[in-house]
Design a protein around this motif. Structure first.
Motif, short mmCIF file in Angstrom:
data_model
loop_
_atom_site.label_atom_id
_atom_site.label_comp_id
_atom_site.label_asym_id
_atom_site.label_seq_id
_atom_site.Cartn_x
_atom_site.Cartn_y
_atom_site.Cartn_z
N PHE A 116 -10.22 -3.50 7.89
CA PHE A 116 -10.41 -3.03 6.52
C PHE A 116 -11.49 -3.81 5.78
O PHE A 116 -12.10 -3.29 4.84
N CYS A 117 -11.76 -5.05 6.19
CA CYS A 117 -12.64 -5.92 5.41
C CYS A 117 -14.08 -6.00 5.90
O CYS A 117 -15.00 -6.10 5.08
N SER A 163 -1.98 -6.94 4.54
CA SER A 163 -3.45 -7.00 4.59
C SER A 163 -4.08 -6.45 3.33
O SER A 163 -5.24 -6.78 3.02
N SER A 164 -3.35 -5.64 2.58
CA SER A 164 -3.90 -5.07 1.35
C SER A 164 -4.27 -6.17 0.34
O SER A 164 -5.22 -6.02 -0.43
N GLY A 165 -3.51 -7.27 0.37
CA GLY A 165 -3.82 -8.38 -0.53
C GLY A 165 -5.15 -9.02 -0.21
O GLY A 165 -5.93 -9.35 -1.11
N LEU A 166 -5.43 -9.18 1.09
CA LEU A 166 -6.71 -9.77 1.50
C LEU A 166 -7.86 -8.83 1.19
O LEU A 166 -8.94 -9.26 0.78
N VAL A 167 -7.63 -7.53 1.36
CA VAL A 167 -8.65 -6.53 1.02
C VAL A 167 -8.99 -6.62 -0.46
O VAL A 167 -10.17 -6.57 -0.85
N PHE A 168 -7.98 -6.74 -1.29
CA PHE A 168 -8.19 -6.84 -2.73
C PHE A 168 -9.03 -8.07 -3.08
O PHE A 168 -9.99 -7.99 -3.86
#
Length: 234
Positions: A116-117, A163-168
């Motif tokens: 995602f990143c 992983s959504s936290g790291l994407v943010f």
């Protein structure tokens, strides 16, 4: 930050659906889906890396980026974070043979975070959001990530949601820094950043297919180095 917020929400929603599907998904089918997604990831990486025009910039960025990543042990630190979260939320599960095993939040967190990143859409979309307030690229990425999160979560579990936290944090940081870096973010620089990011995606795809066990996170600093290398290499 609107594009990043929508992207984060899409991953959470897709991951939630994937977890619901996971309960009735045979392990053999989950593995097949992972391999299929790995092939798609490989295609994305190969297609995207053709954006680069200067091979020397790519080589120097990857070499020095990897040195930085290895010295900082980024791969190890991300896995430690994943393991910490796994120890906090880990639950036992029973496989098809009836044997009790552990779900791996760390694997889902690391694999999904990288996909995602480090892609071109994450970089370009975040830059567009920060420089011009245009969020269309991140909106399109949100649709893709939503679909990928369903497949990932159905096979790798709840780590995908984390992983959504790291994407943010990652995309949000690029968005906020874009205005400060605007004088250096020429079209050639952005093209080489995309190229490096997609080469790293190829490495991730090879890991997903079980061909290699690369410490992909240690390559990630290479994505930002074209900002410097393009100033030095004609």
């Amino acid at each position: 930050m609107l594009g990043t917020l929508v992207n984060t929400a899409a991953i959470l929603a897709g991951g939630g659906i994937g977890l619901l599907l996971k309960k009735g998904l045979p392990e053999k089918l989950a593995d097949a889906l992972m391999k299929a997604l790995g092939l798609c990831t490989l295609y994305i990486g190969i297609s995207g890396c053709l954006a680069g025009k200067n091979t020397l910039v790519l080589i120097l960025s990857m070499v020095f980026g990897t040195l930085i990543g290895e010295l900082l042990d980024l791969d190890g630190k991300i896995k430690q974070l994943g393991t910490f979260l796994e120890n906090k939320f880990r639950r036992d599960k029973t496989d098809e043979t009836g044997k009790t095993c552990k779900t791996s939040l760390a694997e889902g967190f690391v694999t999904a975070s990288l996909l995602f990143c480090v892609g071109a859409m994450a970089i370009v979309g975040s830059l567009q959001s920060g420089l011009s307030g245009q969020h269309e690229t991140l909106f399109a990425k949100s649709v893709l990530d939503f679909t990928a999160a369903i497949v990932f979560a159905s096979s790798l579990g709840a780590g995908v949601l984390l992983s959504s936290g790291l994407v943010f944090l990652y995309q949000g940081s690029i968005t906020l820094l874009a205005r400060f870096l605007k004088p250096f973010l020429t079209e050639p620089v952005i093209a080489e950043m995309n190229c490096a990011g997609n080469v790293i995606i190829i490495g991730l795809a090879l890991n997903m297919l079980g061909i290699t066990k690369l410490k992909v996170m240690n390559f990630v600093p290479a994505i930002l180095l074209p900002v410097v290398v393009c100033l030095l290499v004609p």
